[in-house]
Design an enzyme around this catalytic site. Sequence first.
Site, PDB file in Angstrom:
ATOM      1  N   SER A  13       0.809  -1.221   0.000  1.00  0.00           N
ATOM      2  CA  SER A  13       0.000   0.000   0.000  1.00  0.00           C
ATOM      3  C   SER A  13       0.844   1.274   0.000  1.00  0.00           C
ATOM      4  O   SER A  13       1.938   1.304   0.581  1.00  0.00           O
ATOM      5  CB  SER A  13      -0.862  -0.037   1.267  1.00  0.00           C
ATOM      6  OG  SER A  13      -1.352   1.229   1.590  1.00  0.00           O
ATOM      7  N   GLU A  57       0.365   3.490   1.884  1.00  0.00           N
ATOM      8  CA  GLU A  57       0.499   3.873   3.294  1.00  0.00           C
ATOM      9  C   GLU A  57       1.892   3.586   3.848  1.00  0.00           C
ATOM     10  O   GLU A  57       2.245   4.087   4.910  1.00  0.00           O
ATOM     11  CB  GLU A  57      -0.569   3.167   4.141  1.00  0.00           C
ATOM     12  CG  GLU A  57      -1.972   3.710   3.936  1.00  0.00           C
ATOM     13  CD  GLU A  57      -2.173   5.103   4.538  1.00  0.00           C
ATOM     14  OE1 GLU A  57      -1.505   5.424   5.528  1.00  0.00           O
ATOM     15  OE2 GLU A  57      -2.985   5.859   3.996  1.00  0.00           O
ATOM     16  N   TYR A  71      -1.390   0.462  10.455  1.00  0.00           N
ATOM     17  CA  TYR A  71      -1.572  -0.256   9.190  1.00  0.00           C
ATOM     18  C   TYR A  71      -0.347  -0.074   8.284  1.00  0.00           C
ATOM     19  O   TYR A  71       0.181  -1.038   7.722  1.00  0.00           O
ATOM     20  CB  TYR A  71      -2.838   0.270   8.491  1.00  0.00           C
ATOM     21  CG  TYR A  71      -3.016  -0.250   7.081  1.00  0.00           C
ATOM     22  CD1 TYR A  71      -3.523  -1.519   6.850  1.00  0.00           C
ATOM     23  CD2 TYR A  71      -2.672   0.536   5.971  1.00  0.00           C
ATOM     24  CE1 TYR A  71      -3.680  -1.999   5.555  1.00  0.00           C
ATOM     25  CE2 TYR A  71      -2.833   0.067   4.685  1.00  0.00           C
ATOM     26  CZ  TYR A  71      -3.336  -1.202   4.476  1.00  0.00           C
ATOM     27  OH  TYR A  71      -3.481  -1.673   3.187  1.00  0.00           O
TER      28      TYR A  71
HETATM   29  O1  F7E Z   1      -9.905   7.200   3.744  1.00  0.00           O
HETATM   30  C1  F7E Z   1     -10.698  10.584   5.017  1.00  0.00           C
HETATM   31  C2  F7E Z   1      -9.698   9.730   5.775  1.00  0.00           C
HETATM   32  O2  F7E Z   1     -10.659   5.009   4.646  1.00  0.00           O
HETATM   33  C3  F7E Z   1      -9.493   8.131   2.769  1.00  0.00           C
HETATM   34  C4  F7E Z   1      -7.284   1.448   2.196  1.00  0.00           C
HETATM   35  O3  F7E Z   1      -7.629   0.687   1.077  1.00  0.00           O
HETATM   36  O4  F7E Z   1      -6.211   3.104   0.836  1.00  0.00           O
HETATM   37  C5  F7E Z   1      -7.212   2.926   1.824  1.00  0.00           C
HETATM   38  O5  F7E Z   1      -6.905   3.666   2.998  1.00  0.00           O
HETATM   39  C6  F7E Z   1      -9.412   9.511   3.388  1.00  0.00           C
HETATM   40  C7  F7E Z   1      -8.622   9.556   4.695  1.00  0.00           C
HETATM   41  O6  F7E Z   1      -8.925   5.099   2.776  1.00  0.00           O
HETATM   42  C8  F7E Z   1     -13.947   9.909   6.480  1.00  0.00           C
HETATM   43  O7  F7E Z   1      -9.251  10.399   6.952  1.00  0.00           O
HETATM   44  C9  F7E Z   1     -12.769  11.659   5.942  1.00  0.00           C
HETATM   45  O8  F7E Z   1      -7.791  10.684   4.684  1.00  0.00           O
HETATM   46  O9  F7E Z   1     -11.260   5.613   2.271  1.00  0.00           O
HETATM   47  P1  F7E Z   1     -10.272   5.677   3.367  1.00  0.00           P
HETATM   48  P2  F7E Z   1      -7.386   5.166   3.235  1.00  0.00           P
HETATM   49  O10 F7E Z   1      -7.240   5.471   4.673  1.00  0.00           O
HETATM   50  O11 F7E Z   1      -6.670   6.077   2.286  1.00  0.00           O
HETATM   51  C10 F7E Z   1      -4.880   2.697   1.200  1.00  0.00           C
HETATM   52  C11 F7E Z   1      -3.986   2.869  -0.007  1.00  0.00           C
HETATM   53  C12 F7E Z   1      -4.853   1.339   1.781  1.00  0.00           C
HETATM   54  O12 F7E Z   1      -3.899   0.572   1.580  1.00  0.00           O
HETATM   55  C13 F7E Z   1      -5.931   0.985   2.727  1.00  0.00           C
HETATM   56  O13 F7E Z   1      -6.004  -0.422   2.932  1.00  0.00           O
HETATM   57  O14 F7E Z   1     -10.723   9.964   3.725  1.00  0.00           O
HETATM   58  N1  F7E Z   1     -12.037  10.554   5.605  1.00  0.00           N
HETATM   59  N2  F7E Z   1     -13.960  11.281   6.477  1.00  0.00           N
HETATM   60  C14 F7E Z   1     -12.739   9.466   5.918  1.00  0.00           C
HETATM   61  N3  F7E Z   1     -12.449   8.151   5.759  1.00  0.00           N
HETATM   62  C15 F7E Z   1     -13.367   7.241   6.164  1.00  0.00           C
HETATM   63  N4  F7E Z   1     -13.117   5.923   5.997  1.00  0.00           N
HETATM   64  N5  F7E Z   1     -14.573   7.634   6.727  1.00  0.00           N
HETATM   65  C16 F7E Z   1     -14.907   8.959   6.907  1.00  0.00           C
HETATM   66  O15 F7E Z   1     -15.980   9.274   7.405  1.00  0.00           O
END
Ligand code: F7E
Length: 339
Positions: A131, A133, A155
């Site tokens: 990832s 990340e 993570y």
């Molecule tokens: O968040 C912001 C949150 O949970 C994206 C996984 O597939 O991609 C994914 O991880 C952004 C972040 O994805 C909410 O803070 C705001 O900045 O959809 P996400 P992620 O964290 O980028 C990477 C590449 C991976 O490898 C992971 O496995 O959105 N955000 N408000 C929010 N995020 C969530 N989930 N919910 C909210 O209400």
Amino acid sequence: MTRRAFITGITGQDGSYLSELLLAQGYEVHGSVRRTSTLERSRLAHLYADPTLYNQRLFLHYADLDDPTTLRRVLNAVQPQELYHLAGQSHVGLSFEIPETTCEFTAMGTLRLLEILRDLPEPPRFFHATSSEIFGRPTASPQTEKTPLAPINPYGCAKAFATQMVRVYRASHDLFAVNGILYNHESPRRGENFVTRKICRAAAAIKLGLQEELALGDTSAQRDWGHARDYVRGMWLALNQGPPDDYVFATGQLHSVQQVIETAFAAVSLDWQHHVKFDRHFLRPAEPLHLVGDASKARAVLGWSPTTSFQELIQEMTQAELDQLSQGERRGTARPEAR
Ligand code: F7E
């Protein structure tokens, strides 16, 4: 000769698209599923409803990353030529709450798998879905395969450990092992607690009168979002078209959560300002910055490039939610909430 592939995480978004791709190419596809009390396999339902596929060319096995003996037994019996390792706890926000579980599955689970492969008489080619990340708050943008690892959440730390272990096993044990460094990739099959799906589903539910508002955390956060179908094609190319190496899969375009909101609400002709509210509950203790990938190497070596734009992706996801929720409404089973 029929090629055999094994997928950990076959019931997830990527596992289902990858299964479709491999089955369409004539592969026999095997996957591990966790033995739990609930059978959450809806993403594969269309495949195993097909009697010409299920238990003919598509096989599911009970095995898990915390049970290496069973995994070893299954892999010994199946003897796949390709192994796609997609399983693990993948929610970044959740990893702050359950860091040990995250590391157990994502970091140690990958190491256990590498140890099993090492002992197999003919180890399969191994794809590790890692990832963006792992880069956390990188000093350079866009990132490449050479960007130093600097994770900032549990993570990312677990993925960084696993990524580095894949490099070690490739160099020291002569395994055909690949790290696919995957930036965010989405689709109508995305889990409901990831931000794109949450927003698209809420926009559709509000349009249909099933929900009134949408609570979100940091809407200024930016990501490099592509379509999952493009990324699973990259996984296959990585094991079949190039040398064992690390490859970045990304669109190279940054968009904000705010842009996801505006695109999804515009797709259903609603003004987002009447419905979106801030909820600090969804803020994370740390946010990565400038995670945007340079996929030049995948383009040059594998011939890979993404085919779906950000606009098309969000519009497709919102339309899929509208279709699904309106069908559920007609059947009286609509379930809009996704928090
Ligand atoms: O968040 C912001 C949150 O949970 C994206 C996984 O597939 O991609 C994914 O991880 C952004 C972040 O994805 C909410 O803070 C705001 O900045 O959809 P996400 P992620 O964290 O980028 C990477 C590449 C991976 O490898 C992971 O496995 O959105 N955000 N408000 C929010 N995020 C969530 N989930 N919910 C909210 O209400």
